[in-house]
Design a protein around this motif. Structure first.
Motif, short mmCIF file in Angstrom:
data_model
loop_
_atom_site.label_atom_id
_atom_site.label_comp_id
_atom_site.label_asym_id
_atom_site.label_seq_id
_atom_site.Cartn_x
_atom_site.Cartn_y
_atom_site.Cartn_z
N THR A 12 0.82 -1.21 0.00
CA THR A 12 0.00 0.00 0.00
C THR A 12 0.86 1.27 0.00
O THR A 12 0.35 2.36 -0.18
N ASP A 13 2.18 1.08 0.18
CA ASP A 13 3.08 2.22 0.06
C ASP A 13 3.37 2.43 -1.43
O ASP A 13 3.88 1.53 -2.10
N PRO A 14 3.02 3.60 -1.98
CA PRO A 14 3.16 3.79 -3.43
C PRO A 14 4.59 3.63 -3.94
O PRO A 14 4.81 3.13 -5.04
N LEU A 15 5.55 4.04 -3.11
CA LEU A 15 6.95 3.93 -3.55
C LEU A 15 7.37 2.46 -3.67
O LEU A 15 7.93 2.04 -4.68
N ASN A 16 7.04 1.67 -2.61
CA ASN A 16 7.36 0.24 -2.64
C ASN A 16 6.68 -0.45 -3.82
O ASN A 16 7.29 -1.25 -4.53
#
Ligand SMILES: [Zn+2]
Length: 250
Positions: A12-16
């Motif tokens: 849910t982390d956009p960067l990951n």
């Protein structure tokens, strides 16, 4: 926290998410590209390493991110900065170990290589013994393109293509095999391998200086062959024939 929850937090982390998807996409792209038989052997090997490296990135990212999610760990910007080199080193080492030890085996299978016995294999074994080297196994790859290369991992191996055996005389084939044995003697496949791996990790990593080092390795391997044969003749005529073939087929 279980693995599923950790996975959810990670994704849910956009960067990951974007880094992982991008990396997987790249892994698939280079794998697809490596299947192009029109590319040189070196390029295909490089693309396979690149594939491995790209696949490891999301795993390393997940491991790192999950470490931060554990209650006991202190995940500040500082620890992230400290962790980065270790993560990178981990990725490179894993790709390296996988590549260096798994590649020759994979290669044998992919290229449809078969073990070559008989006088040539005996010649290689004799020369290896004479120079205190572990006798490499000799394999013929089913390709019309004249090529030869070697790996010096757990089990040293020399590969020569059917096309190479077709166009060269017996002495020229021996010159080529001695050149590869020279590489094994100087362990230059490790250098080639490192250069390849470095390229996989960073496409601009000291490109020029590595090429310089590889050129020197080629000279050393040539010297090994010409010293044993007592002449440059066979190696040079072999090289001319291969260049002639490649020029003609382009
Ligand atoms: Zn060489």
């Amino acid at each position: 926290m279980n693995l599923l929850e950790l996975g959810w937090i990670f994704l849910t982390d956009p960067l990951n998410l974007s880094l992982s998807l991008g990396s997987i996409l790249m892994a698939l792209l280079v794998l697809w590209w490596s299947r192009n038989s029109g590319l040189s052997v070196a390029k295909r090997v490089f693309l396979i390493y690149a594939h491995i490296a790209f696949l490891i990135v999301p795993v390393a990212l997940f491991a790192y991110a999950s470490g931060c999610a554990l209650p006991a760990s202190d995940c500040t910007v500082k620890t992230a900065l400290y962790a980065m080199p270790f993560i990178l080193a981990g990725v490179i080492t894993t790709a390296g170990v996988l590549g260096y030890f798994v590649m020759p085996r994979l290669y044998r299978r992919r290229m449809g290589a078969r073990a070559l016995r008989g006088p040539l294999a005996r010649f290689v074994a004799q020369q290896a013994d004479k120079h205190g080297l572990r006798a490499p196994s000799l394999h013929v790859i089913d390709s019309a393109v004249p090529q030869a290369f070697s790996f010096s991992s757990f089990k040293p191996a020399i590969f020569i293509s059917a096309g190479m055996l077709d166009i060269l005389s017996a002495n020229e084939v021996k010159a080529v095999l001695l050149h590869e044995l020279g590489h094994l003697a100087h362990r230059s496949s490790l250098l080639k391998f490192s250069a390849t791996l470095a390229h996989a990790v960073s496409p601009v990593a000291k490109f020029a200086s590595m090429h310089h080092a590889l050129d020197r390795e080629e000279c050393e391997a040539d010297r090994f062959a010409t010293t044993i044969q007592g002449t440059h003749r066979h190696l040079e005529s072999a090289r001319r024939k291969v260049e002639g073939f490649l020029a003609f087929s382009e």
